[in-house]
Design a protein around this motif. Sequence first.
Motif, PDB file in Angstrom:
ATOM      1  N   VAL A  78      -6.389   0.549   5.094  1.00  0.00           N
ATOM      2  CA  VAL A  78      -7.331   1.671   5.054  1.00  0.00           C
ATOM      3  C   VAL A  78      -8.725   1.076   4.884  1.00  0.00           C
ATOM      4  O   VAL A  78      -8.860  -0.064   4.452  1.00  0.00           O
ATOM      5  CB  VAL A  78      -7.033   2.661   3.899  1.00  0.00           C
ATOM      6  CG1 VAL A  78      -5.724   3.373   4.120  1.00  0.00           C
ATOM      7  CG2 VAL A  78      -7.027   1.959   2.568  1.00  0.00           C
ATOM      8  N   ILE A  79      -9.714   1.856   5.227  1.00  0.00           N
ATOM      9  CA  ILE A  79     -11.084   1.343   5.147  1.00  0.00           C
ATOM     10  C   ILE A  79     -11.755   1.925   3.918  1.00  0.00           C
ATOM     11  O   ILE A  79     -11.630   3.124   3.640  1.00  0.00           O
ATOM     12  CB  ILE A  79     -11.869   1.706   6.422  1.00  0.00           C
ATOM     13  CG1 ILE A  79     -11.188   1.043   7.632  1.00  0.00           C
ATOM     14  CG2 ILE A  79     -13.317   1.242   6.317  1.00  0.00           C
ATOM     15  CD1 ILE A  79     -11.753   1.454   8.968  1.00  0.00           C
ATOM     16  N   THR A  80     -12.436   1.073   3.174  1.00  0.00           N
ATOM     17  CA  THR A  80     -13.245   1.595   2.070  1.00  0.00           C
ATOM     18  C   THR A  80     -14.708   1.597   2.514  1.00  0.00           C
ATOM     19  O   THR A  80     -15.173   0.652   3.148  1.00  0.00           O
ATOM     20  CB  THR A  80     -13.009   0.808   0.763  1.00  0.00           C
ATOM     21  OG1 THR A  80     -13.778   1.413  -0.283  1.00  0.00           O
ATOM     22  CG2 THR A  80     -13.389  -0.653   0.849  1.00  0.00           C
ATOM     23  N   VAL A  92      -8.588  -2.581   3.495  1.00  0.00           N
ATOM     24  CA  VAL A  92      -7.790  -2.833   2.295  1.00  0.00           C
ATOM     25  C   VAL A  92      -6.332  -2.467   2.601  1.00  0.00           C
ATOM     26  O   VAL A  92      -6.076  -1.476   3.288  1.00  0.00           O
ATOM     27  CB  VAL A  92      -8.334  -1.960   1.132  1.00  0.00           C
ATOM     28  CG1 VAL A  92      -7.457  -2.070  -0.090  1.00  0.00           C
ATOM     29  CG2 VAL A  92      -9.765  -2.376   0.796  1.00  0.00           C
ATOM     30  N   ALA A  93      -5.411  -3.282   2.097  1.00  0.00           N
ATOM     31  CA  ALA A  93      -3.987  -3.068   2.385  1.00  0.00           C
ATOM     32  C   ALA A  93      -3.525  -1.681   1.957  1.00  0.00           C
ATOM     33  O   ALA A  93      -3.886  -1.207   0.884  1.00  0.00           O
ATOM     34  CB  ALA A  93      -3.163  -4.124   1.660  1.00  0.00           C
ATOM     35  N   LYS A  94      -2.713  -1.064   2.816  1.00  0.00           N
ATOM     36  CA  LYS A  94      -2.123   0.232   2.460  1.00  0.00           C
ATOM     37  C   LYS A  94      -0.699  -0.011   1.958  1.00  0.00           C
ATOM     38  O   LYS A  94       0.244  -0.116   2.735  1.00  0.00           O
ATOM     39  CB  LYS A  94      -2.117   1.148   3.682  1.00  0.00           C
ATOM     40  CG  LYS A  94      -1.658   2.543   3.371  1.00  0.00           C
ATOM     41  CD  LYS A  94      -1.700   3.411   4.615  1.00  0.00           C
ATOM     42  CE  LYS A  94      -1.154   4.782   4.313  1.00  0.00           C
ATOM     43  NZ  LYS A  94      -0.970   5.565   5.527  1.00  0.00           N
ATOM     44  N   GLY A  95      -0.589  -0.133   0.655  1.00  0.00           N
ATOM     45  CA  GLY A  95       0.715  -0.411   0.047  1.00  0.00           C
ATOM     46  C   GLY A  95       1.578   0.842   0.017  1.00  0.00           C
ATOM     47  O   GLY A  95       1.108   1.952   0.267  1.00  0.00           O
ATOM     48  N   GLY A  96       2.854   0.650  -0.298  1.00  0.00           N
ATOM     49  CA  GLY A  96       3.791   1.773  -0.399  1.00  0.00           C
ATOM     50  C   GLY A  96       4.862   1.458  -1.429  1.00  0.00           C
ATOM     51  O   GLY A  96       4.732   0.490  -2.193  1.00  0.00           O
ATOM     52  N   ALA A  97       5.932   2.248  -1.400  1.00  0.00           N
ATOM     53  CA  ALA A  97       6.985   2.111  -2.409  1.00  0.00           C
ATOM     54  C   ALA A  97       7.601   0.707  -2.397  1.00  0.00           C
ATOM     55  O   ALA A  97       7.900   0.135  -3.450  1.00  0.00           O
ATOM     56  CB  ALA A  97       8.061   3.163  -2.164  1.00  0.00           C
TER      57      ALA A  97
END
Length: 518
Positions: A78-80, A92-97
């Motif tokens: 995702v972009i900050t 920035v990394a889009k983390g998940g479960a």
Amino acid sequence: MSSEQPPKRPARAVKRAAPSALPAPVTPVTPHVASALAASSPWAYAPAPESKELALIRPRYGLFIDGQERAPASGEVVITYNPATEEPLAEVAKGGAEDADRAISAAERAYRKVWSKLAPRERAKYLYRISRILQERSREFAVTETLDSGKPIRESRDVDVPLAAAHFWYYAGWADKLQYAVPGRRPESHGVVGQVIPWNFPLLMLAWKIAPALAAGNTVVLKPASTTPLTALLFADVCRQADLPPGVVNIITGPGEMGMAIATDPRVAKVAFTGSTSVGIKIAQGIAGHGKALTLELGGKAANIVFEDAALDQAVEGVINGIFFNQGEVCCAGSRLLVQESIAEDFIARLKDRMSTLRVGDPMDKNTDVGAINSRAQMETIGELVASGVTEGANLWQPECVLPDRGWFYKPTLFTNVAQSHRIAREEIFGPVLSTITFRTVDEAIEKANNTAYGLSAGIWTEKGSRILQVAAQLKAGVVWANTFNRFDPTSPFGGYKESGYGREGGLQGLHAYLRSS
Ligand code: NDP
């Protein structure tokens, strides 16, 4: 990695939309009070911009798991954005479960094999080292924080970063004295703690959470807010620089659901959350019955009470600081001004005069008082609540000030003629908006101050020490400031009543939250 497009949530996803899509600005309905110091006067300050180059922001960041930077399982980013310019800052990394699971495994391993076995004085050394590194790299942190969050550089430089370093310093002192924190009992750490933090004080909230957790002997998985991940990721670099054993601190970026995955994982023994009341309730429901320790630091609607005998100009400064610090995006903001009727007219005139001198604009300018609103979504929330204030019959006043032509900026706003039933008197606006209510007697002030679902903070302005004690004892607020506002110190506990949450952060009480004692 995918996603050149900003995601739907967080709010950054719609940041590129034209400013015209925002709710229409509300026209002031009371006349402006001219000030000799108004921003448009010949005495306006020359620009004093801080250098952006100090931030060294990388184009892309991964997740910080087990001491290493890792790609997220989704492969997505995702972009900050910079709220002051609407320009992208980094991917920035889009983390998940799945990433939460890996981070918790790393934290659990580090707890079992390293951190829980380390002599307490050795843990303290790491905390002191982190504090020193934060101080050494303070300009880099301050600039990064301001670029990512929109807060004025003066605040990130003088408040957020020094206080963050002070928290690590303070809790370093406790690490080898835990038996004195719980006299007569045996202090034990929880194990792995899960922490979810908001976007209004990104580095400071990280410090409030990580410093006591590590001092007490826990290991950490922390999720920053999606709109302000950069100082947390810079902090990952500090952990490496301090040679912190891998897995003791894990920082994973991702959407809200990942925060819930951290909180509900059975290996996480303690959860700490700061953010909205609605998400706090969801977390409390999600972990109910699992025996986890929980602290919730949620919203607020603080009363800042000015009595007729107060030093009025000082009180004006306190009210300004109470609501316009960090653009009012502060859980303990003094967003309800309660002013005694006998001085209300004079006080409001002084307040308008002072508001006319506030410099709103480029957060990187060292003269700026009010910076950018953190996200477009937050701008919309503020706009919607301000519009409701006008519709419900309150009088709106804003100083004449020119806002930058891009970025998310909101004029300092004052409401008078506010009824306690108005939404602007009841709901957290989280923006530079002050609602004024008058009172006649001390009892009426106390009753009105307590007439809220929240109970995080309050302020009292009076010359009488006895009145301070009398009123403070009756206010249902976790923090009560007297003749000051928004003062923070690592030794002092902070937390709320009612819908402001439970548990305390800071001080000895903040350490207790990270200890079990038998
Ligand atoms: P949220 O409560 O949604 O966000 C706070 C943190 O919680 C962020 O890290 C967020 O992640 C995360 N989160 C979101 N949803 C979940 C979930 N279901 N489970 C676990 N974690 C979750 O606040 P908002 O950003 O939406 O702000 C809304 C309002 O909340 C503001 O207008 C303000 O009134 C209040 N607020 C209060 C704060 C305080 O200090 N008490 C701080 C921030 C907001 P992500 O960013 O990825 O969504």
